[in-house]
Design a protein around this motif. Structure first.
Motif, PDB file in Angstrom:
ATOM      1  N   UNK A   1       0.803  -1.212   0.000  1.00  0.00           N
ATOM      2  CA  UNK A   1       0.000   0.000   0.000  1.00  0.00           C
ATOM      3  C   UNK A   1       0.840   1.268   0.000  1.00  0.00           C
ATOM      4  N   UNK A   2       2.102   1.165   0.405  1.00  0.00           N
ATOM      5  CA  UNK A   2       2.980   2.334   0.297  1.00  0.00           C
ATOM      6  C   UNK A   2       3.470   2.499  -1.133  1.00  0.00           C
ATOM      7  N   UNK A   3       3.879   1.427  -1.757  1.00  0.00           N
ATOM      8  CA  UNK A   3       4.395   1.518  -3.121  1.00  0.00           C
ATOM      9  C   UNK A   3       3.289   1.833  -4.127  1.00  0.00           C
ATOM     10  N   UNK A   4       2.106   1.253  -3.952  1.00  0.00           N
ATOM     11  CA  UNK A   4       1.034   1.447  -4.936  1.00  0.00           C
ATOM     12  C   UNK A   4       0.285   2.753  -4.734  1.00  0.00           C
ATOM     13  N   UNK A   5       0.023   3.117  -3.472  1.00  0.00           N
ATOM     14  CA  UNK A   5      -0.857   4.255  -3.210  1.00  0.00           C
ATOM     15  C   UNK A   5      -0.214   5.347  -2.359  1.00  0.00           C
ATOM     16  N   UNK A   6       1.018   5.117  -1.888  1.00  0.00           N
ATOM     17  CA  UNK A   6       1.710   6.132  -1.106  1.00  0.00           C
ATOM     18  C   UNK A   6       1.136   6.327   0.281  1.00  0.00           C
ATOM     19  N   UNK A   7       0.455   5.310   0.817  1.00  0.00           N
ATOM     20  CA  UNK A   7      -0.158   5.427   2.135  1.00  0.00           C
ATOM     21  C   UNK A   7       0.904   5.397   3.230  1.00  0.00           C
ATOM     22  N   UNK A   8       0.638   6.151   4.293  1.00  0.00           N
ATOM     23  CA  UNK A   8       1.484   6.109   5.481  1.00  0.00           C
ATOM     24  C   UNK A   8       0.934   5.077   6.473  1.00  0.00           C
ATOM     25  N   UNK A   9       1.600   4.958   7.608  1.00  0.00           N
ATOM     26  CA  UNK A   9       1.255   3.910   8.571  1.00  0.00           C
ATOM     27  C   UNK A   9      -0.203   3.970   9.020  1.00  0.00           C
ATOM     28  N   UNK A  10      -0.757   5.186   9.159  1.00  0.00           N
ATOM     29  CA  UNK A  10      -2.124   5.291   9.663  1.00  0.00           C
ATOM     30  C   UNK A  10      -3.134   4.685   8.695  1.00  0.00           C
ATOM     31  N   UNK A  11      -3.017   4.994   7.411  1.00  0.00           N
ATOM     32  CA  UNK A  11      -3.941   4.436   6.423  1.00  0.00           C
ATOM     33  C   UNK A  11      -3.652   2.965   6.150  1.00  0.00           C
ATOM     34  N   UNK A  12      -2.401   2.572   6.235  1.00  0.00           N
ATOM     35  CA  UNK A  12      -2.066   1.158   6.063  1.00  0.00           C
ATOM     36  C   UNK A  12      -2.725   0.334   7.161  1.00  0.00           C
ATOM     37  N   UNK A  13      -2.738   0.880   8.377  1.00  0.00           N
ATOM     38  CA  UNK A  13      -3.388   0.164   9.476  1.00  0.00           C
ATOM     39  C   UNK A  13      -4.853  -0.078   9.218  1.00  0.00           C
ATOM     40  N   UNK A  14      -5.523   0.852   8.550  1.00  0.00           N
ATOM     41  CA  UNK A  14      -6.948   0.680   8.249  1.00  0.00           C
ATOM     42  C   UNK A  14      -7.195  -0.470   7.283  1.00  0.00           C
ATOM     43  N   UNK A  15      -6.187  -0.831   6.516  1.00  0.00           N
ATOM     44  CA  UNK A  15      -6.350  -1.918   5.552  1.00  0.00           C
ATOM     45  C   UNK A  15      -6.514  -3.280   6.240  1.00  0.00           C
ATOM     46  N   UNK A  16      -6.224  -3.343   7.533  1.00  0.00           N
ATOM     47  CA  UNK A  16      -6.359  -4.599   8.265  1.00  0.00           C
ATOM     48  C   UNK A  16      -7.794  -4.830   8.767  1.00  0.00           C
ATOM     49  N   UNK A  17      -8.660  -3.842   8.640  1.00  0.00           N
ATOM     50  CA  UNK A  17     -10.030  -3.995   9.126  1.00  0.00           C
ATOM     51  C   UNK A  17     -10.751  -5.166   8.455  1.00  0.00           C
ATOM     52  N   UNK A  18     -10.593  -5.393   7.145  1.00  0.00           N
ATOM     53  CA  UNK A  18     -11.262  -6.554   6.540  1.00  0.00           C
ATOM     54  C   UNK A  18     -10.871  -7.886   7.182  1.00  0.00           C
ATOM     55  N   UNK A  19      -9.635  -8.009   7.660  1.00  0.00           N
ATOM     56  CA  UNK A  19      -9.240  -9.249   8.336  1.00  0.00           C
ATOM     57  C   UNK A  19     -10.087  -9.451   9.586  1.00  0.00           C
TER      58      UNK A  19
END
Length: 594
Positions: free
Chosen positions: A394-412
């Motif tokens: 998510x950093x390489x594809x969308x430039x997200x920082x740690x805060x937005x990357x953390x939100x990507x774990x919600x589906x799990x």
């Protein structure tokens, strides 16, 4: 010497220290309580309560250090008098000579006949008799404790840059902060499992979690990376009591036929807890840029759970009854009143055998256990791999920082919650099945058969959607399938291990914990480099190939499990084994040689 005389002399030294200053008979005449305790169960009353002549397998939470038990029902059944004489057990065909400790010299005196202490009918101290709502509150609290411990292991993954900035080290070194705490989970049970058997689960939680809270302080304040890493490992050792004892605490409160749904919460917690690490601390990292804040949040969470867990009363029946027997001996002066664990005694050799040697022995003699634990290890390792794959993707594809990357774990988390509901259905189907036939370990595999394809699908999907032109929802959605599959697989295989190795369940589970923790510690060390070197697609697909190959395991065990256990295993230790099997004693002989 007669059979009874041999038994009496062999247990003499076990109870010699309990001899009263006055003769037991004199006290029986003086004390009304003692006269009441002179009532005890007979062979007829025991048979009326459904006790079989053959010795059944101990419950999964029963002590395992001593010799084969004479009275494994002691900690799960209730009797009107609360006292069962050893002589009555012998009249039912129990092999009472196993009460004596191996290598013990006969005591010259002839002690009184032993009387085993049990719960009385409707006993309020029996955790099975606590109100249902209380037991479920304690279950939720203990499951939250597991979430707390698992959260602590992954809390740093939400802010690896803060570790690098504070100690001026590379990302690879910062990852060790996660791996070393997970590695501590593998070694901590060697301490806390025997500690809880001797002193109770409540004492083990209080001591271990107190140390865990304290050692967060040097983790946050250490002036160098070495001190930080050592303290993170020790935090893993101390916090591991939450992982190795909570399942037992929950099982303590529910009879075997109703504990499945409660244990499902325990299966849910260690796999969802780590997900909160990057989810919460990604925002802490971005907003503060300070590693110590991440540790302070973890310490606060751990401190609250330490205090809450300390309020839960003792649930471990052997310790509850041991305290009762000690109190009764003091009140009556009657040294005959003991628990079987007290009569057998616990030696350092027994502890080493159960906690260290037997799990290692199983790891080289039980291929079915190794394959099952290997699958559990893979799923647990993939979860920790996600913590370091997502930042790359998510950093390489969308430039997200740690805060937005953390939100990507919600589906799990969402997938895991759906899986928790599915486990209730699986448990319902299992209870329906065992009403029609004798239960077999393979009946526990329904959840793994449902979940196994989803874990592989998640990785195939993650690789196929890791392209910049696709919206972030596509790769993030893979977490739904992974969260669903991982909880079902762990719930099902954990029960399968218990039923396959019912006689030595604690040792088999120790093998699982060690392999699982070792895998969880290893995967973070190479995940980032793997995604950089293989590319976002092929790195995920490599893991997908492995997960796809593992799908066959629950289906193969369902079809040929019993045959494989018979042909590949050293002996049949399962719940559907014949009660008088002769292979099991041979294990103890080989263990002595080891």
């Amino acid at each position: 010497m007669s059979h009874r005389s041999s038994l009496d002399s062999s247990v003499g030294s076990s109870i010699a220290s309990w001899q009263p200053r006055e003769k037991p008979q004199q006290l029986l005449e003086q004390d009304a309580t003692s006269r009441a305790l002179s009532r005890h169960e007979t062979a007829e009353t025991l048979q009326t309560m459904g006790m079989a002549k053959g010795t059944p397998l101990p419950d999964v939470v029963a002590p395992t250090y001593a010799a084969d038990p004479v009275f494994p029902e002691e900690y799960t059944m209730e009797t009107p008098s609360g006292v069962v004489p050893l002589a009555q057990l012998e009249s039912l065909g129990r092999t009472v000579t196993s009460v004596s400790k191996k290598g013990e010299k006969p005591h010259p005196s002839e002690p009184e006949e032993l009387h085993f202490v049990t719960f009385v009918t409707g006993d309020p101290e029996n955790p099975h008799n606590w109100p249902v709502w209380i037991r479920w509150v304690y279950t939720i609290v203990l499951s939250t404790l597991v979430v707390c411990v698992a959260y602590g292991s992954a809390c740093i993954s939400g802010g690896l840059s803060t570790v690098s900035d504070k100690y001026h080290v590379g990302n690879e070194v910062a990852i060790l902060s996660v791996s070393l705490m997970v590695l501590g989970f593998a070694f901590g049970p060697l301490i806390w499992s025997p500690f809880s058997d001797l002193y109770g689960r409540r004492a083990a939680y209080f001591v271990s979690l107190g140390l865990y809270v304290i050692f967060n302080i040097p983790c946050a304040l250490s002036p160098n990376i070495s001190g930080h890493m050592v303290c993170r490992f020790l935090c893993g050792v101390f916090a591991s009591s939450g992982l190795c004892l909570v399942g037992g605490s929950i099982a303590d409160m529910f009879p075997a036929e109703t504990r499945g749904k409660a244990i499902a919460f325990f299966a849910f917690a260690p796999y969802c807890g780590p997900v909160f690490g990057p989810l919460v601390n990604g925002f802490v990292s971005v907003c503060t840029g300070r590693m110590d804040y991440i540790i302070w949040f973890n310490m606060a969470f751990a401190g609250v759970m330490w205090l809450v867990a300390a309020l839960i009363p003792e649930t471990y029946a052997p310790v509850i009854l041991s305290k009762r027997a000690k109190k009764l001996r003091k009140e009556t002066g009657d040294p005959r009143l003991v628990t079987e664990t007290e009569a057998q005694g616990v030696s350092f050799k027994d502890m080493v055998r159960t906690c260290l040697v037997r799990p290692l022995y199983f790891s080289v003699t039980e291929p079915v256990l190794v394959l099952t634990c290997g699958y559990v290890c893979l799923i647990y390792s993939l979860l920790y791999a996600f913590f370091f794959a997502y930042p790359v993707i998510f950093n390489e594809l969308y430039g997200y920082k740690d805060n937005l990357i953390g939100l990507m774990f919600i589906p799990i988390l969402i997938g895991a919650c759906i899986a928790l509901l599915t486990t209730f259905w699986c448990e319902h189907e299992y209870l329906k099945l065992i009403k029609k036939k004798r239960p077999a370990p393979e009946d526990r595999l329904l959840g793994a058969m449902i979940g196994a394809p989803f874990a592989a699908i998640a990785l195939w999907m993650l690789g196929a959607t890791s392209y910049k032109h696709l919206i972030w929802v596509a790769p993030a959605s893979s977490g739904l399938a992974f969260g669903y599959g991982m909880v079902l697989i762990y719930y099902s295989l954990n029960n399968y291990i218990i039923d396959c190795y019912a006689k030595y369940a604690s040792s088999a589970l120790a093998t699982k914990v060690f392999l699982r923790s070792a895998g969880g510690a290893a995967f973070p060390l190479f995940t980032t480099q793997m995604y950089h070197n293989l590319g976002l697609q092929w790195a995920s697909w490599l893991l997908a190939f492995i997960a796809t190959g593992m799908i066959i395991i629950p289906f193969a065990f369902k079809r040929w499990g019993k045959m494989l256990r018979a042909r590949l295993g050293r002996a049949d230790y399962s719940i559907d084994a014949e009660p008088d099997t002769k292979e099991i004693p041979e294990l103890e002989d080989e263990m002595d040689n080891v």
